[in-house]
Design a protein around this motif. Sequence first.
Motif, PDB file in Angstrom:
ATOM      1  N   TRP A 169       0.929  -1.313  -0.013  1.00 14.80           N
ATOM      2  CA  TRP A 169       0.102  -0.107  -0.214  1.00 14.80           C
ATOM      3  C   TRP A 169       0.872   1.261  -0.079  1.00 14.80           C
ATOM      4  CZ3 TRP A 169       1.055   2.886   4.206  1.00 14.80           C
ATOM      5  CH2 TRP A 169       1.539   2.234   5.568  1.00 14.80           C
ATOM      6  N   PHE A 170       0.517   2.406  -0.439  1.00 24.44           N
ATOM      7  CA  PHE A 170       0.885   3.564  -0.200  1.00 24.44           C
ATOM      8  C   PHE A 170       0.094   4.905   0.327  1.00 24.44           C
ATOM      9  CE2 PHE A 170       1.205   7.818  -2.229  1.00 24.44           C
ATOM     10  CZ  PHE A 170       2.389   8.075  -1.691  1.00 24.44           C
ATOM     11  N   LEU A 171       0.336   5.314   1.206  1.00 21.90           N
ATOM     12  CA  LEU A 171      -0.378   6.497   1.820  1.00 21.90           C
ATOM     13  C   LEU A 171      -0.202   7.843   1.504  1.00 21.90           C
ATOM     14  CD1 LEU A 171      -2.845   6.957   3.822  1.00 21.90           C
ATOM     15  CD2 LEU A 171      -1.371   7.003   5.518  1.00 21.90           C
ATOM     16  N   CYS A 172      -1.077   8.451   0.894  1.00 14.90           N
ATOM     17  CA  CYS A 172      -0.796   9.961   0.484  1.00 14.90           C
ATOM     18  C   CYS A 172      -1.378  10.686   1.588  1.00 14.90           C
ATOM     19  CB  CYS A 172      -1.318  10.316  -1.118  1.00 14.90           C
ATOM     20  SG  CYS A 172      -1.081  12.172  -1.235  1.00 14.90           S
ATOM     21  N   ALA A 173      -0.559  11.767   2.427  1.00 13.73           N
ATOM     22  CA  ALA A 173      -1.141  12.552   3.166  1.00 13.73           C
ATOM     23  C   ALA A 173      -0.644  14.087   2.674  1.00 13.73           C
ATOM     24  CB  ALA A 173      -0.264  12.541   4.537  1.00 13.73           C
ATOM     25  N   VAL A 174      -1.886  14.982   2.553  1.00 11.29           N
ATOM     26  CA  VAL A 174      -1.736  16.372   2.222  1.00 11.29           C
ATOM     27  C   VAL A 174      -2.173  17.302   3.149  1.00 11.29           C
ATOM     28  CG1 VAL A 174      -2.545  17.840   0.237  1.00 11.29           C
ATOM     29  CG2 VAL A 174      -2.054  15.406  -0.128  1.00 11.29           C
ATOM     30  N   PHE A 175      -1.166  17.990   3.574  1.00  8.10           N
ATOM     31  CA  PHE A 175      -1.404  19.230   4.484  1.00  8.10           C
ATOM     32  C   PHE A 175      -1.805  20.470   3.856  1.00  8.10           C
ATOM     33  CE2 PHE A 175       1.048  15.969   6.800  1.00  8.10           C
ATOM     34  CZ  PHE A 175       0.373  16.105   8.074  1.00  8.10           C
ATOM     35  N   THR A 176      -2.786  21.398   4.321  1.00  7.34           N
ATOM     36  CA  THR A 176      -3.048  22.425   3.944  1.00  7.34           C
ATOM     37  C   THR A 176      -3.269  23.304   5.156  1.00  7.34           C
ATOM     38  OG1 THR A 176      -5.539  21.967   3.608  1.00  7.34           O
ATOM     39  CG2 THR A 176      -4.066  21.907   1.677  1.00  7.34           C
ATOM     40  N   GLY A 177      -3.426  24.659   5.191  1.00  7.93           N
ATOM     41  CA  GLY A 177      -3.450  25.624   5.966  1.00  7.93           C
ATOM     42  C   GLY A 177      -2.052  25.928   6.626  1.00  7.93           C
ATOM     43  N   PRO A 178      -1.889  26.243   7.836  1.00  5.44           N
ATOM     44  CA  PRO A 178      -0.642  26.592   8.589  1.00  5.44           C
ATOM     45  C   PRO A 178       0.433  25.417   8.395  1.00  5.44           C
ATOM     46  CG  PRO A 178      -2.236  27.317   9.664  1.00  5.44           C
ATOM     47  CD  PRO A 178      -3.137  26.883   8.798  1.00  5.44           C
ATOM     48  N   ALA A 179      -0.374  24.118   8.481  1.00 10.51           N
ATOM     49  CA  ALA A 179       0.624  22.979   8.481  1.00 10.51           C
ATOM     50  C   ALA A 179       1.204  22.780   7.230  1.00 10.51           C
ATOM     51  CB  ALA A 179      -0.322  21.867   8.900  1.00 10.51           C
ATOM     52  N   ALA A 180       0.869  23.328   5.977  1.00  5.77           N
ATOM     53  CA  ALA A 180       1.305  23.128   4.861  1.00  5.77           C
ATOM     54  C   ALA A 180       2.825  23.863   4.964  1.00  5.77           C
ATOM     55  CB  ALA A 180       0.682  23.835   3.729  1.00  5.77           C
ATOM     56  N   THR A 181       3.183  24.718   5.733  1.00  6.50           N
ATOM     57  CA  THR A 181       4.432  25.517   5.541  1.00  6.50           C
ATOM     58  C   THR A 181       5.294  25.290   6.886  1.00  6.50           C
ATOM     59  OG1 THR A 181       3.401  27.507   6.225  1.00  6.50           O
ATOM     60  CG2 THR A 181       3.712  27.096   3.787  1.00  6.50           C
ATOM     61  N   ASP A 182       4.322  25.038   8.097  1.00 11.52           N
ATOM     62  CA  ASP A 182       5.089  24.706   9.324  1.00 11.52           C
ATOM     63  C   ASP A 182       4.389  23.675  10.152  1.00 11.52           C
ATOM     64  OD1 ASP A 182       6.412  24.875  11.714  1.00 11.52           O
ATOM     65  OD2 ASP A 182       5.521  26.895  12.392  1.00 11.52           O
ATOM     66  N   PRO A 183       4.977  22.418  10.226  1.00 11.88           N
ATOM     67  CA  PRO A 183       4.326  21.053  10.584  1.00 11.88           C
ATOM     68  C   PRO A 183       4.221  21.277  12.196  1.00 11.88           C
ATOM     69  CG  PRO A 183       6.137  20.573   9.235  1.00 11.88           C
ATOM     70  CD  PRO A 183       6.236  22.300   9.337  1.00 11.88           C
ATOM     71  N   ALA A 184       4.847  22.239  12.971  1.00  9.90           N
ATOM     72  CA  ALA A 184       4.666  22.467  14.194  1.00  9.90           C
ATOM     73  C   ALA A 184       3.466  23.180  14.439  1.00  9.90           C
ATOM     74  CB  ALA A 184       5.766  23.084  14.980  1.00  9.90           C
ATOM     75  N   THR A 185       2.753  23.712  13.584  1.00 11.22           N
ATOM     76  CA  THR A 185       1.573  24.454  13.772  1.00 11.22           C
ATOM     77  C   THR A 185       0.359  23.269  14.106  1.00 11.22           C
ATOM     78  OG1 THR A 185       0.974  24.722  11.616  1.00 11.22           O
ATOM     79  CG2 THR A 185       2.180  26.300  12.595  1.00 11.22           C
ATOM     80  N   ALA A 186       0.423  22.137  13.698  1.00  8.40           N
ATOM     81  CA  ALA A 186      -0.587  21.296  13.737  1.00  8.40           C
ATOM     82  C   ALA A 186      -0.291  19.784  14.595  1.00  8.40           C
ATOM     83  CB  ALA A 186      -1.176  20.988  12.412  1.00  8.40           C
ATOM     84  N   PRO A 187       0.298  19.834  15.647  1.00 10.73           N
ATOM     85  CA  PRO A 187       0.631  18.691  16.325  1.00 10.73           C
ATOM     86  C   PRO A 187      -0.542  17.596  16.405  1.00 10.73           C
ATOM     87  CG  PRO A 187       0.237  20.569  17.821  1.00 10.73           C
ATOM     88  CD  PRO A 187       0.032  21.202  16.603  1.00 10.73           C
ATOM     89  N   ALA A 188      -1.750  18.029  16.555  1.00  9.80           N
ATOM     90  CA  ALA A 188      -2.747  16.913  16.740  1.00  9.80           C
ATOM     91  C   ALA A 188      -2.944  16.245  15.362  1.00  9.80           C
ATOM     92  CB  ALA A 188      -4.188  17.581  17.056  1.00  9.80           C
ATOM     93  N   LEU A 189      -2.720  16.807  14.269  1.00  9.11           N
ATOM     94  CA  LEU A 189      -3.029  16.082  12.860  1.00  9.11           C
ATOM     95  C   LEU A 189      -1.585  15.243  12.769  1.00  9.11           C
ATOM     96  CD1 LEU A 189      -4.269  19.185  10.637  1.00  9.11           C
ATOM     97  CD2 LEU A 189      -5.347  17.280  11.816  1.00  9.11           C
ATOM     98  N   ASP A 190      -0.505  15.885  13.168  1.00 12.77           N
ATOM     99  CA  ASP A 190       0.688  14.827  12.825  1.00 12.77           C
ATOM    100  C   ASP A 190       0.552  13.742  13.952  1.00 12.77           C
ATOM    101  OD1 ASP A 190       3.402  14.625  11.585  1.00 12.77           O
ATOM    102  OD2 ASP A 190       3.900  14.491  13.775  1.00 12.77           O
TER     103      ASP A 190
END
Length: 245
Positions: A169-190
């Motif tokens: 399998w292959f899983l694609c994860a696409v972030f939008t919003g602040p998490a698109a440029t700074d992963p630290a802004t969305a710890p719950a999504l990570d």
Amino acid sequence: MLGGRGIHGRRRGVTRVGELGRIRARHGDTEASTEPDLDVPNTLNVPNTPDVAGPYDVAARPDDGRQRADFGALLIPRVAGTWIRLSLDGPVQALVATDGSSALELSALAAPRGQQLWAAICADLLAATAPDDPDACRPGPRGPELHLPIDVGSGPVPTRIVGIDGPRWFLCAVFTGPAATDPATAPALDELLAATVVVRGDAPMPVREPIPLTTPDGRGERIIEVPAQRAAPEIMTLGLPRPRA
């Protein structure tokens, strides 16, 4: 996200929403195919070794005590402060999680046994949308990430695309919003992504065919709620139960 034949009819450098799911395997490819051109090496000059654990294959599901909602291809953990929208319409089924600011779209595809897809998909997307952008592919905690604009109708928005190769399998994860440029802004999504479990199933499937998503059947403890303030019935919370009035 990444299940279709090609990307067409776009402004150069901008992908329209939903088109990331339209890069299909070559005609005749199946999961059992051993054609040499399916085994594409990592030519992106970006480290491809993950330094974080998860998501997991169902055979390696961690004994972490988490409750997970069964969406067929994906078992999604309960993470406080996150909501889920499951879209079963359109060319590619997708599950979208949000923390109210950023969003994470997940879709799972069938992959060949013993082979990985992300390097080839990465190269396809780069060639189609950002062939001259040296910063479009960057290292991330799970390997190469793509930073590409997606046209959502009102204009292009930044996205961060993460590809995870698993067994068949292959899983694609696409972030939008602040998490698109700074992963630290969305710890719950990570956290949600890291604890997600992929269920491939045993049935033969064409390469890059989306693994079907389904709505949870509601058996056992009810861990999915429809927040009262959300009008759309597709929006469901997988966070902690709301206090009863």
